[in-house]
Enzyme design. Structure first.
Site, short mmCIF file in Angstrom:
data_model
loop_
_atom_site.label_atom_id
_atom_site.label_comp_id
_atom_site.label_asym_id
_atom_site.label_seq_id
_atom_site.Cartn_x
_atom_site.Cartn_y
_atom_site.Cartn_z
N GLY A 1 6.33 5.13 8.47
CA GLY A 1 5.39 6.25 8.53
C GLY A 1 5.48 6.96 9.86
N THR B 1 4.68 8.19 13.79
CA THR B 1 4.66 7.48 15.07
C THR B 1 3.23 7.18 15.52
OG1 THR B 1 6.73 8.51 15.63
CG2 THR B 1 5.46 7.66 17.46
N LYS C 1 0.83 -1.20 0.00
CA LYS C 1 0.00 0.00 0.00
C LYS C 1 0.86 1.24 0.00
CE LYS C 1 -2.75 3.13 2.53
NZ LYS C 1 -2.24 4.12 1.64
N CYS D 1 12.82 11.47 7.15
CA CYS D 1 12.80 11.10 8.58
C CYS D 1 14.15 11.37 9.24
CB CYS D 1 12.43 9.64 8.74
SG CYS D 1 13.47 8.54 7.75
N GLU E 1 8.08 16.05 15.92
CA GLU E 1 8.49 16.04 14.52
C GLU E 1 7.54 16.91 13.71
OE1 GLU E 1 7.73 12.46 12.22
OE2 GLU E 1 9.74 12.60 11.36
N GLU F 1 9.37 1.54 11.06
CA GLU F 1 10.31 2.65 10.86
C GLU F 1 9.50 3.92 11.00
OE1 GLU F 1 13.56 2.59 10.34
OE2 GLU F 1 13.91 0.47 9.94
N THR G 1 0.54 6.73 13.69
CA THR G 1 -0.01 5.63 12.88
C THR G 1 0.63 4.32 13.31
OG1 THR G 1 0.04 7.22 11.06
CG2 THR G 1 -0.58 4.97 10.51
P1 NDP Z 1 1.60 8.14 7.92
O1 NDP Z 1 1.83 7.41 9.17
O2 NDP Z 1 0.47 9.08 7.85
O3 NDP Z 1 1.36 7.12 6.71
C1 NDP Z 1 2.27 6.12 6.37
C2 NDP Z 1 1.54 5.05 5.59
O4 NDP Z 1 0.59 4.42 6.44
C3 NDP Z 1 0.73 5.61 4.43
O5 NDP Z 1 0.72 4.68 3.36
C4 NDP Z 1 -0.64 5.73 5.03
O6 NDP Z 1 -1.66 5.77 4.08
C5 NDP Z 1 -0.71 4.48 5.87
N1 NDP Z 1 -1.68 4.54 6.96
C6 NDP Z 1 -2.28 5.61 7.52
N2 NDP Z 1 -3.13 5.22 8.50
C7 NDP Z 1 -3.06 3.87 8.55
C8 NDP Z 1 -3.71 2.88 9.37
N3 NDP Z 1 -4.57 3.20 10.31
N4 NDP Z 1 -3.40 1.59 9.16
C9 NDP Z 1 -2.50 1.23 8.21
N5 NDP Z 1 -1.88 2.13 7.40
C10 NDP Z 1 -2.14 3.43 7.58
O7 NDP Z 1 2.97 8.82 7.57
P2 NDP Z 1 3.29 9.80 6.40
O8 NDP Z 1 2.90 9.16 5.10
O9 NDP Z 1 2.74 11.12 6.75
O10 NDP Z 1 4.89 9.82 6.41
C11 NDP Z 1 5.60 10.67 7.20
C12 NDP Z 1 6.15 9.96 8.41
O11 NDP Z 1 6.95 8.84 8.02
C13 NDP Z 1 7.08 10.84 9.23
O12 NDP Z 1 6.77 10.70 10.59
C14 NDP Z 1 8.46 10.27 8.94
O13 NDP Z 1 9.39 10.50 9.97
C15 NDP Z 1 8.15 8.83 8.77
N6 NDP Z 1 9.23 8.18 8.02
C16 NDP Z 1 10.08 7.33 8.68
C17 NDP Z 1 11.14 6.75 8.02
C18 NDP Z 1 12.07 5.79 8.72
O14 NDP Z 1 12.79 5.06 8.03
N7 NDP Z 1 12.07 5.74 10.03
C19 NDP Z 1 11.41 7.05 6.61
C20 NDP Z 1 10.46 7.95 6.02
C21 NDP Z 1 9.40 8.49 6.72
P3 NDP Z 1 -2.30 7.20 3.62
O15 NDP Z 1 -1.13 8.11 3.37
O16 NDP Z 1 -3.02 6.84 2.40
O17 NDP Z 1 -3.15 7.65 4.75
#
Ligand code: NDP
Length: 480
Positions: A226, A228, A173, A282, A384, A248, A230
């Protein structure tokens, strides 16, 4: 208008409910395509295809699997410009960045794990002539791979490549904010000869598609990158089902600059570690600590260089920064800056006017922003923001810098700038993070795993940690 469909069992299919979501170009604020607004039924279809494909893919000889992954890499390389343009249009990152960083890394992800799996050797040990123990890394089954929007193809392929290399199949996804390049991967998979069902991509929202993957009883492994918050929701749901999970999550990373740092290189790198991809990485070093003796000199130069950063149309190679990813993200970043001002923060850069072409006036642009004079406990030092915003403060003693750097609930990475080896080692060892760069930031080494700590996640991704994560390790003991 282009409709981005699901890729299930080797075919592009419309969502069962026939509904689509608007997909915005962040540089113009206009809808430029639509993506499937899928639901649980689409995830079930993808799961069935992946489950069926697992039977033969998991038994396919490693060399054959590796050959297909290498073909995938070759095809992305051939279409690199097209992929880079699609990624830039979809989430607003500069075209040069997509082309120089994201696409090469996506290609490398497939090449690295294709080669790694060929070299991977199981361990065995003799037990005093009584028995022999040997281990097997066996594929787990259908894996659920959920990626964010900031590095869409880079991070999605960092999950797909190792998972498929070891013999799993996948239901993926992408974020609804960046669906395009993951969708294009479907075409690549078919051209490379990946059997139908091995890798499926379901488009749509997190709370529907993402949640259906997380809670599907037939998917035993979830790899999530994604935010924290979520991550916490997913952990609660999937944890109850005893799924194997890789998380991550976020970062609020320290960049510690000592008085003996090589300033030219440090300032140039700090501009990147602060504002690359509009600060939406991130690993960005959003908390900057500078030793008192060089604070004024560093700030004069860093502030001036930040003011000189060109922000605008991501297709223009002269622009270092494009927009942030969405209207909501822009509002979140601006609200954080406004709050910092209310709390007495001094804006050293970021309030200059943005001169944008007519076509970009409604885009989600934010100027790179530096904020000084905030207390350590303010939200801006602790939470963040995931935008082009950094906070700065001077420090006198090494132990203060370490204490302040560790004063956060995140623990992803840090950078340390010094020419003194003793300082470098001692600070690196004291920092409570998964990765420390000394006199550098974010070297792109696939063997390195950034890992997590506290709110930054659980587990490790990268190199053999990925091979371990995507497999079930079995010990077999044979008595002589
Ligand atoms: P989100 O947590 O909003 O989303 C991440 C993914 O999870 C998206 O595909 C999102 O879909 C999906 N998602 C959202 N809600 C749910 C749920 N309830 N159940 C399952 N999947 C869900 O993060 P962002 O996309 O806003 O990304 C930014 C974040 O990612 C930042 O906090 C960043 O630090 C972190 N990140 C961490 C990295 C690491 O390696 N540690 C690397 C890169 C980013 P949708 O977008 O369609 O809602």
């Amino acid at each position: 208008m282009q409709q981005i469909k699901n890729f299930i069992n080797g075919e592009f299919v419309a969502p069962q409910n026939g509904r689509y979501l608007d997909n915005f170009n962040p540089a113009t604020g206009l809808v430029y395509s639509q993506l499937a607004d899928s639901e649980a039924i689409d995830v079930v279809m993808a799961f069935k295809a992946a489950h069926k494909a697992f039977e033969s893919w998991s038994k396919t000889p490693v060399q054959e699997r590796a050959n297909i992954l290498l073909k995938i890499a070759d095809i992305i390389e051939r279409r690199r410009q097209e992929f880079a343009e699609a990624e830039s249009l979809d989430m607003g990152k500069p075209l040069w960045l997509a082309s120089e960083v994201d696409m090469p890394r996506a290609i490398l992800n497939f090449r690295f794990f294709a080669n790694r799996i060929l070299q991977f050797q199981e361990k065995s040990s003799d037990m005093d002539g009584q028995a022999i123990n040997y281990s097997r890394h066996e594929p787990i089954g259908v894996t659920g791979l959920i990626a964010p929007w900031n590095l869409p193809l880079y991070l999605m392929t960092w999950k797909i490549a190792p998972s498929l290399a070891v013999g799993n199949t996948a239901v993926c996804k992408p974020s609804e904010l960046s669906p395009m390049t993951a969708s294009m991967l479907g075409e690549v998979f078919n051209e490379a000869g990946l059997p139908p069902g091995v890798c499926n991509i379901v488009q749509g929202r997190g709370e529907t598609v993402g949640d259906s993957i997380v809670t599907h009883p037939g998917i035993p492994l979830i790899s999530f990158t994604g935010g924290t918050d979520t991550g916490a929701i997913i952990l609660q749901k999937a944890g109850k089902m005893f799924k194997k999970m890789g998380m991550e999550l976020g970062g609020k990373n320290a960049n510690i600059i000592f008085k003996d740092a090589e300033l030219d290189k440090c300032i140039e790198t700090t501009l990147r570690s602060s504002f690359l991809n509009s600060g939406q990485v991130c690993l960005c070093g959003s908390r900057i600590f500078v030793q008192q003796e060089i604070y004024n000199e560093f700030m004069d130069r860093f502030v001036q260089a930040t003011k000189n950063i060109k922000v605008g149309d991501p297709r223009d190679k002269n622009n270092f920064m494009g927009p942030v990813v969405s209207k909501e993200q822009k509002e979140k970043v601006l609200a954080a800056i406004a709050q910092a001002k209310q709390e007495g923060g001094k804006i050293l850069a970021g309030e200059e006017s943005l001169e944008l072409p007519e076509a970009n006036q409604q885009g989600y642009f934010v100027r790179p922003t530096i904020i000084d004079d905030l207390t350590d406990c303010s939200d801006l030092w602790q939470k963040e923001i995931f935008g082009p915003v950094v906070t700065v403060r001077p420090f006198k003693y090494k132990h203060d810098a370490i204490k302040w750097a560790n004063n956060t609930s995140f623990g992803l990475s840090a950078s340390v700038w010094t020419r003194d080896l003793k300082t470098a080692h001692s600070v690196a060892q004291e920092l409570k993070v998964g990765t420390v760069w000394v006199n550098a930031w974010s070297k792109r080494d696939l063997r390195v795993n950034f890992g997590g700590y506290k709110e930054s996640g659980l587990g490790r991704e990268g190199g053999d940690d990925s091979i371990n994560f995507y497999t079930e390790q079995k010990n077999i003991c044979i008595s002589y």
